[in-house]
Design a protein around this motif. Sequence first.
Motif, PDB file in Angstrom:
ATOM      1  N   ASN A  25      43.297  54.870  44.518  1.00 40.34           N
ATOM      2  CA  ASN A  25      41.937  55.427  44.509  1.00 40.34           C
ATOM      3  C   ASN A  25      41.026  54.735  43.498  1.00 40.34           C
ATOM      4  O   ASN A  25      40.213  55.376  42.816  1.00 40.34           O
ATOM      5  CB  ASN A  25      41.979  56.941  44.226  1.00 40.34           C
ATOM      6  N   ILE A  26      41.188  53.419  43.399  1.00 42.12           N
ATOM      7  CA  ILE A  26      40.327  52.633  42.522  1.00 42.12           C
ATOM      8  C   ILE A  26      38.995  52.399  43.241  1.00 42.12           C
ATOM      9  O   ILE A  26      38.984  51.898  44.369  1.00 42.12           O
ATOM     10  CB  ILE A  26      40.991  51.285  42.178  1.00 42.12           C
ATOM     11  N   PRO A  27      37.891  52.776  42.621  1.00 45.71           N
ATOM     12  CA  PRO A  27      36.595  52.578  43.287  1.00 45.71           C
ATOM     13  C   PRO A  27      36.253  51.084  43.365  1.00 45.71           C
ATOM     14  O   PRO A  27      36.174  50.407  42.344  1.00 45.71           O
ATOM     15  CB  PRO A  27      35.610  53.326  42.377  1.00 45.71           C
ATOM     16  N   PHE A  28      36.089  50.587  44.591  1.00 41.61           N
ATOM     17  CA  PHE A  28      35.773  49.171  44.724  1.00 41.61           C
ATOM     18  C   PHE A  28      34.895  48.928  45.937  1.00 41.61           C
ATOM     19  O   PHE A  28      34.856  49.717  46.877  1.00 41.61           O
ATOM     20  CB  PHE A  28      37.057  48.327  44.831  1.00 41.61           C
ATOM     21  N   GLU A  29      34.196  47.814  45.874  1.00 42.49           N
ATOM     22  CA  GLU A  29      33.395  47.342  46.996  1.00 42.49           C
ATOM     23  C   GLU A  29      34.082  46.116  47.582  1.00 42.49           C
ATOM     24  O   GLU A  29      34.361  45.155  46.871  1.00 42.49           O
ATOM     25  CB  GLU A  29      31.980  46.989  46.547  1.00 42.49           C
TER      26      GLU A  29
END
Length: 239
Positions: A25-29
């Motif tokens: 659940n690492i926030p990434f684009e």
Amino acid sequence: MVVELFLDLLSQPCRALFIFAKKNNIPFEFKHVDLLKGHNHSEDFGKVNALKKVPAIKDGAFTLAESIAILLYLSQKFNTPDHWYPSDLQKRARVDEYLSWQHATIREKGCKIFITKVLVPLILGQPFSPETLEENVEELNSALKQFEEKFLQDKPFIVGNEISLADLMAVVELMQPVGSGCDIFENRPKLAEWRSRVEEAVGKELFQQAHELILNVKDLSIPQVPPELREHMKQLLKT
């Protein structure tokens, strides 16, 4: 802050990063860098990674290349579960040991099969050599024997009872020849069972999502091969 991940899921290390980030659940684009269109040679991507390779990340003003360095950076920045890169000294050493070994063995040998059977026909328009492919498969078979005997042994995962970065990097590399039409898991029950455990650990849906492109690589086409890509392939064949 959302991390920008520059990836092409045709690439094994890119799939490892994609799975790792999604699973934790690492926030990434997701920034798609299409290797077959030569986007890694663009001026814009060169500002992110002067090496012109994927994966790469951008975290604010900070940029980083090399998949293992990125995985370790993300694991520490986002404090991911300990089993990925254990705090226990000896368990961590086992992860490091595999990650150090795999470059010139599992990765190199699996890549050769993919280059011979998929990239040479796709990029150069030449039929692949059955003799070269047979040599490539024999080399990978030797590496797989070492992998099973030295690293996997009779354990559920490389470091013991839980998945680690070592398992993740291993499985994405071994899926490359599978996508090429060489089912290396056939007649290898220990290896096949390990793969199933890795899939379960990361989630079957996520695993399939990450590998959809490579498992359908036969459907790929390049209307116009970039000159840089054609030249790179010629250089690879000389090594």
